[in-house]
Design a protein around this motif. Structure first.
Motif, PDB file in Angstrom:
ATOM      1  N   HIS A   1      38.706  44.467  37.988  1.00  0.00           N
ATOM      2  CA  HIS A   1      38.223  43.135  38.389  1.00  0.00           C
ATOM      3  C   HIS A   1      38.341  42.773  40.136  1.00  0.00           C
ATOM      4  CE1 HIS A   1      37.297  41.354  34.492  1.00  0.00           C
ATOM      5  NE2 HIS A   1      38.407  41.588  34.124  1.00  0.00           N
ATOM      6  N   ASN A   2      37.409  42.510  40.518  1.00  0.00           N
ATOM      7  CA  ASN A   2      37.417  42.316  42.097  1.00  0.00           C
ATOM      8  C   ASN A   2      37.765  40.745  42.248  1.00  0.00           C
ATOM      9  OD1 ASN A   2      37.151  42.515  44.668  1.00  0.00           O
ATOM     10  ND2 ASN A   2      34.938  43.188  44.510  1.00  0.00           N
ATOM     11  N   SER A   3      38.393  40.457  43.262  1.00  0.00           N
ATOM     12  CA  SER A   3      38.691  38.892  43.457  1.00  0.00           C
ATOM     13  C   SER A   3      38.855  38.843  45.104  1.00  0.00           C
ATOM     14  CB  SER A   3      40.128  38.916  42.849  1.00  0.00           C
ATOM     15  OG  SER A   3      41.248  39.545  43.520  1.00  0.00           O
TER      16      SER A   3
ATOM     17  N   PHE B   1      37.394  40.655  49.768  1.00  0.00           N
ATOM     18  CA  PHE B   1      37.771  40.952  48.441  1.00  0.00           C
ATOM     19  C   PHE B   1      38.544  41.823  48.323  1.00  0.00           C
ATOM     20  CE2 PHE B   1      33.579  38.949  48.980  1.00  0.00           C
ATOM     21  CZ  PHE B   1      33.804  37.780  47.890  1.00  0.00           C
TER      22      PHE B   1
ATOM     23  N   ALA C   1      38.170  44.430  46.556  1.00  0.00           N
ATOM     24  CA  ALA C   1      37.328  45.993  46.524  1.00  0.00           C
ATOM     25  C   ALA C   1      36.000  45.701  47.128  1.00  0.00           C
ATOM     26  CB  ALA C   1      37.177  46.234  44.962  1.00  0.00           C
ATOM     27  N   SER C   2      35.324  46.647  47.642  1.00  0.00           N
ATOM     28  CA  SER C   2      34.230  46.602  48.325  1.00  0.00           C
ATOM     29  C   SER C   2      32.928  45.816  47.285  1.00  0.00           C
ATOM     30  CB  SER C   2      33.544  47.892  48.893  1.00  0.00           C
ATOM     31  OG  SER C   2      34.470  48.119  49.802  1.00  0.00           O
ATOM     32  N   PRO C   3      32.410  44.596  47.497  1.00  0.00           N
ATOM     33  CA  PRO C   3      31.366  44.289  46.554  1.00  0.00           C
ATOM     34  C   PRO C   3      30.106  45.089  46.901  1.00  0.00           C
ATOM     35  CG  PRO C   3      31.794  42.796  48.458  1.00  0.00           C
ATOM     36  CD  PRO C   3      32.824  43.823  48.614  1.00  0.00           C
TER      37      PRO C   3
ATOM     38  N   THR D   1      25.758  40.856  44.714  1.00  0.00           N
ATOM     39  CA  THR D   1      26.530  39.994  45.471  1.00  0.00           C
ATOM     40  C   THR D   1      25.583  38.740  45.612  1.00  0.00           C
ATOM     41  OG1 THR D   1      28.148  41.418  46.416  1.00  0.00           O
ATOM     42  CG2 THR D   1      27.888  39.353  47.650  1.00  0.00           C
TER      43      THR D   1
ATOM     44  N   ASN E   1      35.441  45.572  52.459  1.00  0.00           N
ATOM     45  CA  ASN E   1      35.675  44.831  51.421  1.00  0.00           C
ATOM     46  C   ASN E   1      35.266  43.427  52.113  1.00  0.00           C
ATOM     47  OD1 ASN E   1      37.998  44.720  53.234  1.00  0.00           O
ATOM     48  ND2 ASN E   1      39.307  44.135  51.675  1.00  0.00           N
TER      49      ASN E   1
ATOM     50  N   SER F   1      32.169  43.239  39.398  1.00  0.00           N
ATOM     51  CA  SER F   1      33.318  44.042  39.531  1.00  0.00           C
ATOM     52  C   SER F   1      33.011  45.440  38.933  1.00  0.00           C
ATOM     53  CB  SER F   1      34.183  43.563  38.559  1.00  0.00           C
ATOM     54  OG  SER F   1      34.730  42.305  39.017  1.00  0.00           O
TER      55      SER F   1
END
Length: 193
Positions: free
Chosen positions: A26-28, A51, A53-55, A60, A82, A104
Motif C-alpha cells: 500500500h502506498n501512503s 509518498f 512509493a513512486s505513484p 494519480t 516518490n 498502490s
C-alpha cells in the motif's frame, strides 16, 4: 542440537517479520509542502506531496480547492520519484484542501487530503485592477521559495524520520523477543541434559 535451536529461532522470527510485507504494497503519504495543518502567509508556487512509493501518473489524481470550493491547481502534476508537485494558483485567504487519489502496487487505490490555511490571499479584482497584480506578483515569487521550500519541508521530513525509526524499534523488539525465547529454550534443554 544448537543448530536445531538456531533453525527454530529463525523459523519463529520469520512470521513476526512477514506481516510487514503486505502493508508495504500500500502506498501512503509521508509528507507535504506545505505540511498538513500549516498556516502560511506567503502562497507557495507549488504544492508537493511525498509518498512511500513512486505513484504512477496514470492512476494519480490531485485536486486543489480554496475557499468556496474555487479550484486552485495551476496545471498538471509533475512526478519525480516518490514526489508529486502541482502548480498552485492562490486565491482568497482561507482553507485550501489538496485531495489526492493514487494507486498502490497491490491495485488498491489510496486517497486522502492535506489541508493548509493561506492567511493572506490575493486582492479581489474589482477594487484596483492595476495595483493588485503589480503588488501581489513581485511579493509572491521572491518570498515564496524562502518561505515554502525552507520552512515547512524540514518539519515534514523530521516527522518522516520519526516514523521510520519507530518501525526499526518494532522490528528490533520482535527480533529480541525471538532471541530471548530461543535462549530460554536452549537453557531449558541444557538443564535437562
Amino acid at each position: 542440537m544448537a543448530r536445531g535451536l538456531l533453525v527454530l529461532g529463525l523459523a519463529a522470527g520469520v512470521p513476526v517479520l512477514l506481516p510487514a510485507a503486505p502493508a508495504a504494497a500500500h502506498n501512503s503519504l509521508t509528507g507535504s509542502d506545505p505540511r498538513n495543518g500549516a498556516r502560511v502567509a506567503t502562497a507557495p508556487k507549488r504544492i508537493e506531496l511525498r509518498f512511500l512509493a513512486s505513484p504512477a501518473p496514470a492512476t494519480t489524481k490531485i485536486t486543489v480547492t480554496g475557499p468556496d470550493n474555487v479550484p486552485a491547481a495551476g496545471g498538471a502534476p509533475t512526478f519525480a520519484a516518490n514526489r508529486v508537485s502541482v502548480p498552485f494558483t492562490p486565491g482568497a485567504a482561507g482553507l485550501y484542501i489538496v485531495a489526492y487519489r493514487i494507486g498502490s502496487a497491490d491495485g488498491h487505490p489510496v486517497s486522502g487530503e492535506v489541508r493548509f490555511t493561506l492567511t493572506t490571499g490575493t486582492a479581489a479584482a474589482p477594487p484596483s485592477t492595476a495595483a493588485a497584480p503589480t503588488s501581489a506578483a513581485p511579493s509572491t515569487p521572491t518570498a515564496s521559495p524562502a518561505t515554502s521550500a525552507a520552512s515547512p519541508t524540514p518539519a515534514a521530513d523530521e516527522a518522516d524520520d520519526d516514523e521510520g525509526t519507530g518501525w526499526l524499534w518494532a522490528v528490533g523488539a520482535a527480533v529480541a523477543l525471538v532471541a530471548l525465547g530461543a535462549g530460554l529454550l536452549l537453557r531449558r534443554r541444557s538443564a535437562r541434559g
